[in-house]
Enzyme design. Structure first.
Site, PDB file in Angstrom:
ATOM      1  N   ARG A  18       0.878  -1.185   0.000  1.00  0.00           N
ATOM      2  CA  ARG A  18       0.000   0.000   0.000  1.00  0.00           C
ATOM      3  C   ARG A  18       0.904   1.220   0.000  1.00  0.00           C
ATOM      4  O   ARG A  18       1.752   1.378   0.888  1.00  0.00           O
ATOM      5  CB  ARG A  18      -0.908   0.006   1.228  1.00  0.00           C
ATOM      6  CG  ARG A  18      -1.575   1.357   1.428  1.00  0.00           C
ATOM      7  CD  ARG A  18      -2.730   1.337   2.377  1.00  0.00           C
ATOM      8  NE  ARG A  18      -3.857   0.624   1.803  1.00  0.00           N
ATOM      9  CZ  ARG A  18      -5.099   0.679   2.285  1.00  0.00           C
ATOM     10  NH1 ARG A  18      -5.360   1.398   3.362  1.00  0.00           N
ATOM     11  NH2 ARG A  18      -6.068   0.003   1.707  1.00  0.00           N
ATOM     12  N   HIS A  41      -7.285   0.960  -6.658  1.00  0.00           N
ATOM     13  CA  HIS A  41      -7.541   0.110  -5.489  1.00  0.00           C
ATOM     14  C   HIS A  41      -8.172  -1.195  -5.983  1.00  0.00           C
ATOM     15  O   HIS A  41      -9.347  -1.476  -5.732  1.00  0.00           O
ATOM     16  CB  HIS A  41      -8.443   0.837  -4.491  1.00  0.00           C
ATOM     17  CG  HIS A  41      -8.410   0.270  -3.099  1.00  0.00           C
ATOM     18  ND1 HIS A  41      -7.647  -0.841  -2.751  1.00  0.00           N
ATOM     19  CD2 HIS A  41      -9.061   0.638  -1.963  1.00  0.00           C
ATOM     20  CE1 HIS A  41      -7.828  -1.105  -1.468  1.00  0.00           C
ATOM     21  NE2 HIS A  41      -8.679  -0.231  -0.968  1.00  0.00           N
ATOM     22  N   GLN A  53     -10.027  -3.780  -3.658  1.00  0.00           N
ATOM     23  CA  GLN A  53     -11.333  -3.339  -3.174  1.00  0.00           C
ATOM     24  C   GLN A  53     -12.398  -3.486  -4.253  1.00  0.00           C
ATOM     25  O   GLN A  53     -13.487  -4.009  -3.993  1.00  0.00           O
ATOM     26  CB  GLN A  53     -11.263  -1.879  -2.707  1.00  0.00           C
ATOM     27  CG  GLN A  53     -12.568  -1.383  -2.118  1.00  0.00           C
ATOM     28  CD  GLN A  53     -12.959  -2.128  -0.848  1.00  0.00           C
ATOM     29  OE1 GLN A  53     -12.198  -2.180   0.103  1.00  0.00           O
ATOM     30  NE2 GLN A  53     -14.150  -2.715  -0.830  1.00  0.00           N
ATOM     31  N   ASP A  90     -17.188   7.145  -1.714  1.00  0.00           N
ATOM     32  CA  ASP A  90     -15.924   7.050  -0.963  1.00  0.00           C
ATOM     33  C   ASP A  90     -15.674   8.426  -0.347  1.00  0.00           C
ATOM     34  O   ASP A  90     -16.339   9.415  -0.695  1.00  0.00           O
ATOM     35  CB  ASP A  90     -14.802   6.654  -1.948  1.00  0.00           C
ATOM     36  CG  ASP A  90     -13.470   6.345  -1.260  1.00  0.00           C
ATOM     37  OD1 ASP A  90     -13.432   6.198  -0.024  1.00  0.00           O
ATOM     38  OD2 ASP A  90     -12.456   6.264  -1.980  1.00  0.00           O
ATOM     39  N   CYS A 100     -16.281   1.551   0.463  1.00  0.00           N
ATOM     40  CA  CYS A 100     -15.104   0.728   0.791  1.00  0.00           C
ATOM     41  C   CYS A 100     -14.669   0.906   2.241  1.00  0.00           C
ATOM     42  O   CYS A 100     -13.972   0.061   2.774  1.00  0.00           O
ATOM     43  CB  CYS A 100     -13.971   1.057  -0.166  1.00  0.00           C
ATOM     44  SG  CYS A 100     -13.411   2.771  -0.081  1.00  0.00           S
ATOM     45  N   ARG A 104     -13.571  -8.599   1.764  1.00  0.00           N
ATOM     46  CA  ARG A 104     -12.156  -8.331   1.451  1.00  0.00           C
ATOM     47  C   ARG A 104     -11.295  -9.546   1.820  1.00  0.00           C
ATOM     48  O   ARG A 104     -10.308  -9.846   1.148  1.00  0.00           O
ATOM     49  CB  ARG A 104     -11.661  -7.091   2.223  1.00  0.00           C
ATOM     50  CG  ARG A 104     -12.085  -5.749   1.657  1.00  0.00           C
ATOM     51  CD  ARG A 104     -11.464  -5.458   0.291  1.00  0.00           C
ATOM     52  NE  ARG A 104     -10.021  -5.529   0.296  1.00  0.00           N
ATOM     53  CZ  ARG A 104      -9.188  -4.526   0.567  1.00  0.00           C
ATOM     54  NH1 ARG A 104      -9.686  -3.336   0.846  1.00  0.00           N
ATOM     55  NH2 ARG A 104      -7.884  -4.685   0.521  1.00  0.00           N
TER      56      ARG A 104
END
Ligand code: CP
Ligand code: NVA
Length: 306
Positions: free
Chosen positions: A99, A126, A129, A222, A262, A290
């Protein structure tokens, strides 16, 4: 270089049904031995709750061992080059999840690693996700195609991975972003070109959340300021006023519309508490998923590397 999973497109379209089927299997049968004797490095240059815990638990449930590194707790913050980190971790571990900030860091890590690299979020993408979001949609509706998707808010990393998905799978996706916060036009053009080749799917860009939400089966949003954009948060609050996923907006969607986020969420900004905690929200299932999808991604890239 073993490419791994830097964006959604690293798994060819025809391999996705099997990957999502495997995630569904792993949701039912959590403990496996596919990663027995293998170690996975989880490297975080930004904060994380879901990505960190789901991959750490996921590696454990597959019989492997996860090593978590943060930039501050490692030599990364002291300036050890990502290329050197790649070479060194490849000597100990069988895969690396990173990340980070710029996508070029994930690409550099992958270029210099001899084990597969998974993008656990960059400023630009991402993929873990959105793979999970597609799984969650499929779990709910039994399919991902033939549905209408809406993205409300920032043209950020999540929006970019949704756009890539819309191109790959020929989805109908409408994005409502404030002026100045639209997604990367190159990405939009590439996705439209793929849709043209498949002969299905559409990408609509608007500044009107109501237009994007109208008739949508899946409404996603988001945060307004992503990690690394904290200093810009006040300006963004002004620019994004009116881009809140609230009950009135969800009512414009299809009667069976679901809402995805998310997480982490800011109730009262991009989504109301009423929606996030209400019956249309699948955010908590999405968060759990996830784990299952992350495990399927790990198995996919690690078996492809053998
Ligand atoms: N959705 C997500 O990536 O959450 P974290 O930032 O907690 O990992
Ligand atoms: N767009 C958000 C997603 C967090 C999971 C960020 O990059 O901070």
């Amino acid at each position: 270089m073993i490419r791994g999973f830097l964006t959604l497109g690293d798994v060819p379209v025809e391999k996705w049904p099997a990957l999502l089927d495997r995630a569904a299997y792993l949701k039912k049968h959590r403990v496996q031995t596919t990663l027995a004797g293998k170690a996975v490095a989880l490297v975080f240059e930004k904060a994380s709750t879901r990505t960190r815990v789901s991959f750490e638990v996921g590696v454990f449930e597959l019989g492997g061992h996860a090593v978590v590194l943060t930039s501050q707790g490692s030599q990364i913050a002291r300036g050890e080059p990502i290329e050197d980190t790649a070479r060194v971790l490849s000597g100990y571990c069988h895969a690396i999840v990173l990340r980070t900030f710029g996508q070029e860091r994930v690409a550099q890590l992958a270029q210099h690693a001899s084990v597969p690299v998974i993008n656990g979020l960059s400023d630009q993408h991402h993929p873990c996700q959105v793979a999970t979001d597609l799984f969650t949609v499929r779990e709910k509706f039994g399919r991902i195609d033939g549905l209408r998707y809406a993205w409300i808010g920032d043209g950020n990393n999540m929006a970019a991975s949704w756009i890539e998905a819309a191109g790959m799978f020929g989805l109908d996706l409408a994005l409502a972003c404030p002026e100045g916060f639209a997604p990367d036009p190159e990405l939009v053009n590439a996705a439209r070109e793929l849709q043209r080749q498949h002969g299905r799917g559409s990408l609509t860009l608007t500044t009107d959340p109501k237009e994007a939400a109208a008739g949508a089966n899946v409404i996603s949003t988001d945060v307004w300021a992503s990690m690394g954009q904290e200093d810009d948060a006040a300006r963004r609050k002004v620019a994004f006023a009116g881009y809140c996923v609230d009950t009135a907006l969800v009512k414009l969607g299809a009667p069976d519309a679901i809402v995805l986020h998310c997480l982490p969420a800011h109730r009262g900004e991009e989504i109301t508490g009423e929606v996030l905690d209400g019956p249309r929200s699948l955010a908590w299932v999405q968060a759990e998923n996830r784990l299952h999808v992350g495990k399927a991604i790990l198995e996919h890239v690690m078996s492809a590397a053998q």
